[in-house]
Design an enzyme around this catalytic site. Sequence first.
Site, PDB file in Angstrom:
ATOM      1  N   TYR A 232       0.681  -1.359   0.173  1.00 53.38           N
ATOM      2  CA  TYR A 232       0.086   0.087  -0.023  1.00 53.38           C
ATOM      3  C   TYR A 232       0.930   1.251  -0.057  1.00 53.38           C
ATOM      4  CZ  TYR A 232       0.763   1.152   5.057  1.00 53.38           C
ATOM      5  OH  TYR A 232       1.442   1.610   6.293  1.00 53.38           O
TER       6      TYR A 232
ATOM      7  N   ASP B 213      -7.757   1.933   8.822  1.00 53.91           N
ATOM      8  CA  ASP B 213      -6.586   2.033   7.660  1.00 53.91           C
ATOM      9  C   ASP B 213      -7.339   1.242   6.584  1.00 53.91           C
ATOM     10  OD1 ASP B 213      -5.769   2.268  10.309  1.00 53.91           O
ATOM     11  OD2 ASP B 213      -3.820   1.776   9.638  1.00 53.91           O
TER      12      ASP B 213
ATOM     13  N   SER C 178      -4.723   7.054  11.153  1.00 55.91           N
ATOM     14  CA  SER C 178      -5.881   6.072  10.961  1.00 55.91           C
ATOM     15  C   SER C 178      -7.160   7.108  10.533  1.00 55.91           C
ATOM     16  CB  SER C 178      -6.064   5.498  12.055  1.00 55.91           C
ATOM     17  OG  SER C 178      -6.478   5.992  12.988  1.00 55.91           O
TER      18      SER C 178
END
Length: 401
Positions: free
Chosen positions: A62, A167, A238
């Site tokens: 990611y 996330d 987050s």
Amino acid sequence: MNKSLIILLLAISIQTSLELSSSIDFKVVDAYIDELMTKSTTKFPAWNMERKLQGKESTWDYIDGCMILALLEIYSSTKESKYLTFSDSYIDYRVKDDGSIKGYNKDKFNLDYINGAKNLITLYKLTGKKKYKKALVKIFQQILEQPRTKEGNFWHRLTYPNQVWLDGLYMALPFYMEYDVLYNKSSNINDIYNQFFNVHKIMRDSKTGLYYHGYDSSKKMFWADKKTGLSQNFWLRSLGWYAMALLDTLNKASDKNSANWNKLKNIFIDLCNSILNYQDKTGMWYQVPNYPGRAKNYLETSGTAIFSYALLKGYRTGILTDKKMQNAGKLAFEGTCDKYLKTSNGKLSLEGICLSAGLGPDTNKVRDGSYEYYVGETVSKDDAKGVGPFILAYNEYKMLK
């Protein structure tokens, strides 16, 4: 002078400074982005500090997905071919002709792996390479098979059973929505909305309007509250991932102004209003946002850049309508540049980036979700988890000017 008049004049002064402030040298930031691309190879990008510290070749993750997505957004707004050429070359190296992806393993059921698929959609549209479409089908198969909590949300990954992390919503759901709209006639749209609605119902703190980093539906993890299943604290990045997940999903949805779309929109607006309550006078936010000034807490780059992007793009795309949102996004970007965009030996660097943070697993009791844990994680520079969002925010900021 009347106290009310003083307050009014001060408010006008602050509003004016927010609207007019622009000390950002675009050429300097453009040169920084160019340097990152120039110093990178397909195997060893200059921005993946986790792999660099491990001495390993970059893989399908990611982190790289964030950076390539940011470069493709710049290409979308500028049409400068260097951004597309670099992004295509980087992804082409990892995707084989049969659609298999170097470094990707569906059976790990890791939501982080899905983030890069957003770039496959974009590159397939731009290049028409059939192998990108084949790769998309393979990754969507993970969506179809991903294990779920009892509430219906995706597990964060196979080794984190029954867990929902903020996330993960960013990694998976905007892609899920875009793919579903393009190739499935939005047949799964209610599933996507319901996963967000579950998070809003379970993970939102009613006092602050902020969301806890993680939720364990089994309530068995050492970091989870035994009654609620929630982790202990709010973590800035987050919260940012969640904000971007909401914004990007709203912008990709096919049913704008439906009841579910408007409900999701209001959740996004509520989060933006809530996070503004914790914005520092510098424009930035703290690593643990609800404890400004507490020992070891610090103004953090990646989460601030994400919220700058979310506020600026949210306003540009009409989802946010209050001008204060745009002004807060501008101030956040300018504040980040002022504090953390540094020059050393003629080279630019972006500092103040939390390298990594998470919850567990049982073999890593340090990651317990405590305040001390979040402020004790490594702070890095030039890592894509900060640089990618910074570029996204820069792209929005530049369009304003």
